[in-house]
Design a protein around this motif. Sequence first.
Motif, PDB file in Angstrom:
ATOM      1  N   ASP A 108       0.828  -1.202   0.000  1.00  0.00           N
ATOM      2  CA  ASP A 108       0.000   0.000   0.000  1.00  0.00           C
ATOM      3  C   ASP A 108       0.867   1.259   0.000  1.00  0.00           C
ATOM      4  O   ASP A 108       2.024   1.242   0.441  1.00  0.00           O
TER       5      ASP A 108
ATOM      6  N   HIS B 260      -2.564   6.229   1.779  1.00  0.00           N
ATOM      7  CA  HIS B 260      -3.140   7.337   1.019  1.00  0.00           C
ATOM      8  C   HIS B 260      -3.298   6.945  -0.447  1.00  0.00           C
ATOM      9  O   HIS B 260      -2.745   5.953  -0.901  1.00  0.00           O
ATOM     10  N   GLU B 261      -4.068   7.730  -1.148  1.00  0.00           N
ATOM     11  CA  GLU B 261      -4.381   7.447  -2.542  1.00  0.00           C
ATOM     12  C   GLU B 261      -3.792   8.541  -3.421  1.00  0.00           C
ATOM     13  O   GLU B 261      -3.854   9.726  -3.093  1.00  0.00           O
TER      14      GLU B 261
ATOM     15  N   THR C  31      -3.845   3.052  -5.096  1.00  0.00           N
ATOM     16  CA  THR C  31      -3.667   2.816  -3.661  1.00  0.00           C
ATOM     17  C   THR C  31      -2.479   1.915  -3.358  1.00  0.00           C
ATOM     18  O   THR C  31      -2.163   1.705  -2.194  1.00  0.00           O
TER      19      THR C  31
ATOM     20  N   GLU D  65      -6.135  -2.742  -8.991  1.00  0.00           N
ATOM     21  CA  GLU D  65      -7.079  -2.070  -8.092  1.00  0.00           C
ATOM     22  C   GLU D  65      -8.396  -2.833  -7.999  1.00  0.00           C
ATOM     23  O   GLU D  65      -9.008  -2.915  -6.931  1.00  0.00           O
TER      24      GLU D  65
ATOM     25  N   ARG E   9     -10.801  -1.887  -4.696  1.00  0.00           N
ATOM     26  CA  ARG E   9     -10.605  -0.478  -4.355  1.00  0.00           C
ATOM     27  C   ARG E   9     -10.907   0.459  -5.513  1.00  0.00           C
ATOM     28  O   ARG E   9     -10.484   1.604  -5.528  1.00  0.00           O
TER      29      ARG E   9
END
Length: 345
Positions: free
Chosen positions: A83, A87-88, A93, A127, A132
Amino acid sequence: MGLFGKSEPKAPPVDPAYILAEAQECLKEKDMEGALAKFDELCALPVQSPLPLLSRATCLLQLQKYERVIEDCTKVLKFLNSDLNGHEEEGCTTVHSLALMRMAKAHKELGQLDEAKSALMRRNVVEHKLGRDNVDSEDLVDKNMADEWKEKGNAEYKQENWTQALDCYRSGLSCDMYNAKLHGNTCMTLIKLRKWPQALKHAEQCIVLEPEWVKGYYMKGMILSNESKLEQARDVLRKAKSMEPQNTKISELLSEVEARVDYVESRLRRRKPQAAEKPKDEDSGTEQPVEDVDSDEDYCEDGSCRTSKTIKLKVTRKDVVNVVVDVCAAMVGVALVWWFVRQDA
């Protein structure tokens, strides 16, 4: 060494956090070249982390050094995915999805649109598998519809209704374009219809979406073989065989392709213009064949291939001189006979 043979004290080890802070300061001041120098220094350290490479790729993208962006992102993908510290960034992600996004942008700027599309699709798959990508209820309905279209297509395929099966599979892909099985079924149907270029695109999508699924490589090898791209087909099928050594279908197709490659190479060797054998004469030591009477083209009959016999007529300069001398001697003899006859008259 010091005055008394003692070694100089070693410099303290470089703190990666300090270099990273300097790089971030350069980024704040929009000093991309300075930031790149710091990231180069950071990547040279024995730090087992993909983040310095990913940060450098981001900097290189701003500096329009796209080839190096692709190199760094490729290295990032060799690390285990992780990850982005919770945060994105740009809808990504994970480290892998962000690296693939950077790679897609670099390929696009280089005009490599197919590679850009492939990288972007791989990012979306990463993703999507993690759940996500904000999948809502409509997406779930579309996925169910994709499965329904696949079942309809399978029924048509079993009845050998290739066109109807293709329509069903394409309808399914419009609902779920990341479904490797649908791409595989579409590819097999296009193979039945002998639409090789379209089938190849779907086979390559299978490989992108499911790199460990051997069927994608098998279908690609089959298509390349039918397009007479034998060396490419051989390489792809060897890759497939290394993945599943016991797969008889792959082994049989690979053996067939290798036999065709060997046959083509043997024909090329026979067709290569061989240095003409030139007997020497007294002056130039050369000789030129006049004409090939029969063609040396290969042909096959009853499964056995052979080459027709070639007959060559060869004339040397010495032969020409001898003929000229004989003709001149004959003419002189005729002239002398004529002269004696006139004298007697």
